[in-house]
Structures are given as C-alpha cells and as structure tokens.
Design an enzyme around this catalytic site. Structure first.
Site, short mmCIF file in Angstrom:
data_model
loop_
_atom_site.label_atom_id
_atom_site.label_comp_id
_atom_site.label_asym_id
_atom_site.label_seq_id
_atom_site.Cartn_x
_atom_site.Cartn_y
_atom_site.Cartn_z
N ILE A 12 1.25 1.86 -6.05
CA ILE A 12 0.09 2.65 -6.64
C ILE A 12 -0.46 2.59 -7.86
O ILE A 12 -1.38 2.53 -8.40
CB ILE A 12 0.38 4.22 -5.90
N ASP A 33 7.32 0.41 -17.59
CA ASP A 33 7.75 0.07 -16.02
C ASP A 33 9.24 -0.71 -16.35
O ASP A 33 9.39 -1.35 -17.12
CB ASP A 33 6.98 -0.96 -15.12
N ASP A 126 3.16 14.36 -0.08
CA ASP A 126 3.12 15.31 1.09
C ASP A 126 4.50 15.44 1.55
O ASP A 126 4.71 16.64 2.22
CB ASP A 126 2.31 14.99 2.12
N GLU A 127 5.56 14.46 1.29
CA GLU A 127 6.75 14.81 1.72
C GLU A 127 7.49 15.85 1.31
O GLU A 127 8.68 16.42 2.07
CB GLU A 127 7.76 13.49 1.83
N TYR A 153 15.02 11.40 -0.93
CA TYR A 153 13.68 10.95 -1.63
C TYR A 153 12.72 12.12 -1.85
O TYR A 153 12.59 12.56 -2.85
CB TYR A 153 13.09 9.99 -0.74
N LYS A 157 11.58 14.49 -5.16
CA LYS A 157 10.39 14.71 -5.64
C LYS A 157 10.00 16.10 -5.85
O LYS A 157 9.33 16.51 -6.50
CB LYS A 157 9.21 13.85 -4.60
N ASN A 182 0.61 9.26 3.09
CA ASN A 182 1.24 8.07 2.93
C ASN A 182 -0.16 7.10 2.70
O ASN A 182 -1.06 7.02 3.04
CB ASN A 182 1.52 7.62 4.39
P1 NAD Z 1 6.82 1.79 -5.92
O1 NAD Z 1 8.24 1.86 -5.26
O2 NAD Z 1 6.00 0.65 -5.20
O3 NAD Z 1 6.66 1.69 -7.28
C1 NAD Z 1 7.58 2.19 -8.36
C2 NAD Z 1 7.60 1.74 -9.64
O4 NAD Z 1 8.45 2.48 -10.39
C3 NAD Z 1 7.83 0.29 -9.64
O5 NAD Z 1 7.19 -0.56 -10.55
C4 NAD Z 1 9.39 0.52 -10.37
O6 NAD Z 1 9.62 -0.79 -11.13
C5 NAD Z 1 9.08 1.63 -11.09
N1 NAD Z 1 10.06 2.34 -11.63
C6 NAD Z 1 11.13 2.81 -10.90
N2 NAD Z 1 12.46 3.32 -11.82
C7 NAD Z 1 12.03 3.37 -13.01
C8 NAD Z 1 12.44 3.85 -14.09
N3 NAD Z 1 13.63 4.46 -14.21
N4 NAD Z 1 11.56 3.54 -15.31
C9 NAD Z 1 10.49 2.96 -15.17
N5 NAD Z 1 9.83 2.51 -14.17
C10 NAD Z 1 10.48 2.68 -13.00
O7 NAD Z 1 6.09 3.18 -5.44
P2 NAD Z 1 4.51 3.55 -4.99
O8 NAD Z 1 4.47 3.57 -3.62
O9 NAD Z 1 3.78 2.96 -5.78
O10 NAD Z 1 4.87 5.02 -5.44
C11 NAD Z 1 4.25 5.67 -6.68
C12 NAD Z 1 4.57 7.19 -6.67
O11 NAD Z 1 3.57 7.62 -5.86
C13 NAD Z 1 5.85 7.52 -6.65
O12 NAD Z 1 6.12 8.59 -7.45
C14 NAD Z 1 5.88 8.17 -5.08
O13 NAD Z 1 6.92 9.03 -4.75
C15 NAD Z 1 4.52 8.69 -5.06
N6 NAD Z 1 3.96 8.57 -3.62
C16 NAD Z 1 3.95 7.52 -2.79
C17 NAD Z 1 3.09 7.33 -1.64
C18 NAD Z 1 3.11 6.10 -0.89
O14 NAD Z 1 2.59 6.12 0.20
N7 NAD Z 1 3.71 5.01 -1.32
C19 NAD Z 1 2.37 8.53 -1.07
C20 NAD Z 1 2.44 9.65 -2.04
C21 NAD Z 1 3.06 9.76 -3.19
P1 TYD Z 2 7.52 4.38 5.48
O1 TYD Z 2 6.42 3.50 5.34
O2 TYD Z 2 8.87 4.08 5.26
O3 TYD Z 2 6.94 5.80 4.85
P2 TYD Z 2 7.45 7.36 4.90
O4 TYD Z 2 8.74 7.36 5.57
O5 TYD Z 2 7.50 7.63 3.48
O6 TYD Z 2 6.70 7.98 5.84
O7 TYD Z 2 7.41 4.79 7.07
C1 TYD Z 2 6.26 5.17 7.55
C2 TYD Z 2 6.67 5.63 9.12
O8 TYD Z 2 6.98 4.35 9.82
C3 TYD Z 2 7.80 6.55 9.18
O9 TYD Z 2 7.54 7.55 10.23
C4 TYD Z 2 8.98 5.65 9.28
C5 TYD Z 2 8.43 4.55 10.35
N1 TYD Z 2 8.85 2.91 10.31
C6 TYD Z 2 9.34 2.43 11.32
O10 TYD Z 2 9.25 2.99 12.50
N2 TYD Z 2 9.80 1.25 11.19
C7 TYD Z 2 10.06 0.76 9.92
O11 TYD Z 2 10.66 -0.58 9.96
C8 TYD Z 2 9.71 1.44 8.81
C9 TYD Z 2 10.09 0.92 7.49
C10 TYD Z 2 9.18 2.55 8.93
#
Ligand code: NAD
Ligand code: TYD
Length: 340
Positions: A12, A33, A126-127, A153, A157, A182
């Site tokens: 993100i 990062d 949202d989790e 996790y 958060k 998500n």
């Molecule tokens: P990601 O795992 O793809 O990226 C995380 C980044 O943080 C990586 O580049 C990693 O190298 C860096 N990082 C980790 N630990 C670090 C540290 N100690 N110091 C510096 N950098 C560090 O995660 P994402 O999916 O891009 O999520 C970004 C944020 O958004 C997170 O806080 C996550 O909780 C939140 N979020 C994600 C989702 C989703 O669907 N992916 C949804 C809602 C909120």
């Molecule tokens: P994920 O992408 O890990 O996001 P989150 O758990 O943070 O919502 O998973 C999305 C949904 O998909 C979750 O209900 C778990 C499910 N899932 C599977 O069924 N199989 C998989 O291999 C993975 C990674 C997730």
C-alpha cells in the site's frame, strides 16, 4: 511539504508513493523502509528517479536512527504504513508483530513529539473491530464499534491505535488514524489471497481455500485507499479515526472463482485446507464519516478493479516471479504442509 512515508516499499505504501509523487510534485516524499521480506525496492522503481522522491533504508524500531533522521530532515507529515501485515505469519510468530507494529509506532511518535510535525497518520485496519456475523448484512463496523481483536496481527494494530490516541490526548500530538478494509491491486505480496490465487492459477497449481471459503472480506482497490489517506492527511481532524471501505463484500470462494474464470482456469484447482485458527468470519465497513466529512468516494468497482489487477499481474510477471522464486517458496511449503 516534506512527507515521511514509512513502509513505502510495501504494497500500500508503494502505491501511495507512486500516486503522490505524480499528483503532488510540490511535495517531497521520503520513504523509510527496512526492506523486510515484504519490502521490495523493485516496487519503487517507477519513482526512483523522480526529483521529489528519496529512499532511506532503516528500521522504525531503531530509536537512534529514527531520531537522527527526524533531526536532519524536519518532516511536516509522517504517514506510517510500516508493519508486519500477514495474519498467518502472526499466528506462527507473534513477537515481531509486537515489536514493529507497537514499539515501532511509539518510536516514530516520540520523534514526532521531539522534532515537531503537523500530522502523524497511522494506517490501521478493519481487523481491529473483530468479526461480524455473516447472517446480519445490516451490521457494519463504525468508528465507535468496540475494539475486539482475534489474531496477534490485529491485536498489535489495535494496540498501536490506542497508543496513537493516547499520544494525542496526553501530549497533544496531532494525529489521525484510518482503518481500511482488505485491499487489492498492483504490487501486493503473493502471500495474500488475491495475488496468491493469481500466481498459483497461472502456474496451474492448487489454490488453498481455508475452511469452507465462506469468510467474507470487504474488498477495496488500493488506489481508493491511498486517495482516502491523502484526504485525511490534508483535511482530516486531529485525534479522529476514519473508516475506509467500498461496500464490496465477497466471500473467499466467490473471489477465487472470479479469478479462476478470468484466467480461464478450472475450479478443480480449488483445494479446501484446514481453517486458519481464530479466523474472522466477516468484515464490513461503514465509510459514511469519510464520505460526508471529507467528500471521499471510491472510484473502482470490484468487477473492473479485479480485472485490471489480474492484467497487472499478467503484465508484471517479473515483479512477482522474483518473489515466488525466493524466500517466499520456503514460507509457502512451511505454512501449507500441515493444512492438507
Ligand atoms: P506490506 O507487508 O506489503 O508492507 C509493509 C512494509 O513495511 C514493507 O515494505 C516492509 O519492509 C516495511 N517494514 C516492516 N517492518 C518494518 C520496520 N520495522 N521498519 C521499517 N519498515 C518496515 O503491508 P501492506 O499490505 O502494504 O500494509 C501497509 C499497512 O496497511 C499496514 O500497516 C497494514 O496493517 C495496513 N492495512 C493493510 C491492508 C491490506 O489489505 N493489505 C488493509 C488495511 C490496512
Ligand atoms: P488475507 O489475504 O490473508 O487477508 P486477511 O486475513 O488479512 O483478511 O486473506 C483473505 C481471506 O482469504 C481470509 O479470509 C483468509 C483467506 N485465505 C484463504 O482462504 N487461503 C489462503 O491461502 C489465504 C492466504 C487466505
């Protein structure tokens, strides 16, 4: 303005940087990062040579390093995307989630207090609200829904969110928090459901679906999330939490089948595996506050957004194949061997 984006080499944060470097050439973006397994400099390639962009490698848990960086750079805004972000990994090993997602946040905010900033923004999820029942579509998460976490996790958060609000109340730090559903879109690490399904289907490998595949997630395109964060950072009110979501609920099986169909692959690839412990049943956001107070509206519909995303993975095989061929391979074997 000078904006520090932590975690900008991840999914993100990387997309946020791509959009902001283009849309706000008047601002300077510095990415901090530590490049964990989830951080990837190839994600930042499109902006590496932009005049208003810089990358710094460092860890948000490293107090001396962070303090020195703030002293030198005088940031106006800090946006924290850096986190350990995968639920399954948090179940396997919670410790690093507590260190990065909680201690790292306190280190960043202490530097903000010491050197002064206009806004600290915490990217949350949202989790933190836990799960909703799947037979009550009328129930959604609101900003005042009680925190009720399930995984290490989400607990890390939620702890960070409480700490951010405490720094606002106790020290008057100007903060905002966004809690998003998500995300899907380009540059997502292929351990998460959507890129995992795309990459495995393309290789004609089995698709692991947890439990019965009935769990519901509220999917939002990453660009919509990034634009919501930009609005909050610029126009949001200090001390406020904003929910972000696009009313796009789908159960996992629907998502998997949509992708298999788009790729012309058989549903026979679906392989039901042991459920995730503590697996939240359903997430669903009410984004009314950000819509009415800040005028945010999502631009993407899931149907077209998922097609664009699949096209992106088809056109950027190199990006994810580097990952799938590397460290992630041993993670996949370790994580899924006992689920059969
Ligand atoms: P990601 O795992 O793809 O990226 C995380 C980044 O943080 C990586 O580049 C990693 O190298 C860096 N990082 C980790 N630990 C670090 C540290 N100690 N110091 C510096 N950098 C560090 O995660 P994402 O999916 O891009 O999520 C970004 C944020 O958004 C997170 O806080 C996550 O909780 C939140 N979020 C994600 C989702 C989703 O669907 N992916 C949804 C809602 C909120
Ligand atoms: P994920 O992408 O890990 O996001 P989150 O758990 O943070 O919502 O998973 C999305 C949904 O998909 C979750 O209900 C778990 C499910 N899932 C599977 O069924 N199989 C998989 O291999 C993975 C990674 C997730």
């Amino acid at each position: 303005m000078k904006i520090l984006v932590t975690g900008g080499a991840g999914f993100i944060g990387g997309n946020y940087v791509h959009l902001m470097v283009k849309e706000h050439p008047e601002d300077t973006i510095v990415v901090l990062d530590s490049l964990t397994y989830a951080g990837n400099l190839e994600t930042l390639e499109p902006v590496m040579d932009a005049p208003n962009f810089r990358f710094v490698k460092g860890d948000i848990r490293d107090r001396d390093f962070v303090s020195a960086l703030f002293e030198k750079e005088h940031f106006d805004i800090v946006i924290n995307f850096a986190a350990e972000s995968h639920v399954d990994r948090s179940i396997e090993n919670p410790q690093i989630f507590l260190e990065t997602n909680i201690i790292g946040v306190s280190v960043l905010m202490d530097a903000c207090r010491k050197y002064g900033i206009k806004r600290y923004h915490q990217v949350s999820t949202d989790e933190v609200y836990g799960e909703l029942p799947s037979d009550r579509p009328d129930l959604l998460f609101h900003e005042d829904t009680p925190i009720h976490t399930s995984s290490p996790y989400s607990t890390s958060k939620a702890s960070a969110d409480l700490l951010v609000l405490a720094y606002h109340r106790t020290y008057g730090l100007p903060v905002t928090i966004s809690r998003c559903s998500n995300n899907y879109g380009p540059y997502q690490f292929p351990e998460k459901l959507i890129p995992l399904v795309i990459s495995r289907a393309l290789a004609d490998e089995s698709i692991p679906v947890y439990g019965e595949g009935k769990n519901v997630r509220d999917w939002l395109h990453v660009y919509d999330h990034c634009h919501a964060i930009d609005l909050i950072v610029r126009n949001g009110k200090d001390g406020e939490v904003y929910n972000i979501g696009g009313h796009n609920e789908r159960n996992n099986l629907e998502v998997v089948k949509t992708i298999l169909k788009a790729l012309g692959r058989s549903e026979d690839l679906i392989h039901y595996v042991k459920d995730r412990p503590g697996h939240d049943l359903r997430y669903a956001m009410d984004p009314e506050k950000i819509e009415t107070e800040l005028g945010w509206k999502p631009e993407y519909h899931f149907e077209s957004g998922i097609k664009d995303t699949i096209d992106w993975y088809l056109n950027h095989k190199e990006w994810w194949q580097h990952i799938v061929n590397g460290e992630y391979q041993s993670y996949y074997e370790r994580m899924y061997k006992d689920r059969k």
